[in-house]
Each structure stands twice: as C-alpha cells, then as structure tokens.
Design a protein around this motif. Structure first.
Motif, short mmCIF file in Angstrom:
data_model
loop_
_atom_site.label_atom_id
_atom_site.label_comp_id
_atom_site.label_asym_id
_atom_site.label_seq_id
_atom_site.Cartn_x
_atom_site.Cartn_y
_atom_site.Cartn_z
N TRP A 66 0.86 -1.18 0.00
CA TRP A 66 0.00 0.00 0.00
C TRP A 66 0.89 1.23 0.00
N ALA A 67 0.66 2.10 -0.97
CA ALA A 67 1.44 3.33 -1.10
C ALA A 67 0.54 4.53 -0.82
N THR A 68 1.15 5.61 -0.39
CA THR A 68 0.39 6.84 -0.23
C THR A 68 0.50 7.64 -1.52
N VAL A 69 -0.64 8.11 -2.00
CA VAL A 69 -0.70 8.89 -3.23
C VAL A 69 -1.54 10.14 -2.99
N THR A 70 -1.33 11.14 -3.80
CA THR A 70 -2.08 12.39 -3.62
C THR A 70 -3.49 12.32 -4.18
N ALA A 71 -3.69 11.44 -5.18
CA ALA A 71 -5.02 11.31 -5.79
C ALA A 71 -5.25 9.85 -6.17
#
Length: 147
Positions: A66-71
């Motif tokens: 799981w990665a953090t993304v802006t959108a």
C-alpha cells in the motif's frame, strides 16, 4: 492523501527504478487517516504486465503493498487500467485468461491487445498453451476500475 494498492515489477532487469510501482485500481480508496484495507482476499491472483519492461508475472496477495498517493488512480486522467481477456484456441481448451496493464500513454483497444500478445515471456493460457501457437478463439479489451 490516499492509500493505493501497488505491486513492484518482479523483473530484476526492469528499467523502472526500484521505488516505482505499478498502481492497481481500488474502488473508493481510503484516506491515509484510515487503516489500509485488508485487500485483496486470500487466493487472489492477477497476471500483470509491466509497461516499462513488457514482462508479465502472476501476482498474489503477498505481492500487494500500500502506497500513499495524492489522488486515487481513478482521478488520474493520464492513467488507464486495462483488462485483456484471451480465449485459448487450443482444441479442447476452455481457458479464458485475463491480463492487466496500467497504461500511461492512452493506447487503443487494438494497441493494448497487441501489447499483451508481445509480452515477455511468451503469453500462455491458464493451461500453459502459448497463444502464438494455439491461436485465440476470442479476445476483448476494456478499461476497468478493479482487478
């Protein structure tokens, strides 16, 4: 910020930097203030082709990160996630194999199908019949929002 499921290309010679990952569609991704979803379910697998090196691998639940993304992926107008389904032409084989590709250059249905058939190693049905030899009874390609 949102949680986005991703996989890393398994090809050790992939030109994509090791930090880059293949984003997977996920319906209604949670914000990072929420917990990461327990997804995919046990037993999940998907044939995913890397757009950078053209290699395909079968990915399973332990491959998901799981990665953090802006959108969310669905909001990225320059990214399309495709499902290409190929029905094996080998006599007696009933296999319908699905392939998934994250496209960043807006390929057409025909172009994405051709890309799948050129993938490395040779694409085979679920019963290991190479499509280049066995042929294809039918094929379809469509943009999808889940894998």
């Amino acid at each position: 910020m949102y949680w986005q499921p991703v996989v890393r290309c398994k090809n050790p010679d992939c030109p994509t930097p090791s930090a880059a990952r293949i984003r997977l569609p996920y319906h209604d991704p949670p914000t990072t203030a929420e917990s990461q979803p327990n997804w995919p379910p046990d037993g999940w697998q998907s044939r995913i082709i890397c757009r950078e090196c053209d290699h395909w691998y079968v990915y399973q639940k332990p491959d998901i990160q799981w990665a953090t993304v802006t959108a969310p992926l669905a909001d990225q107008g320059n990214l399309n996630f495709w499902r290409v389904e190929l029905e094996c032409g080998e006599p007696g084989c009933q296999s319908r194999t699905q392939w998934h590709v994250l496209d960043n250059i807006d390929l057409s249905e025909t172009e994405i199908s051709e890309f799948v058939l050129r993938a490395d190693p040779v694409v085979v049905c679920e019963n290991d019949h190479p499509f280049a030899i066995s042929g294809i009874k039918s094929q379809s390609a469509r943009k999808v929002s889940s894998v």
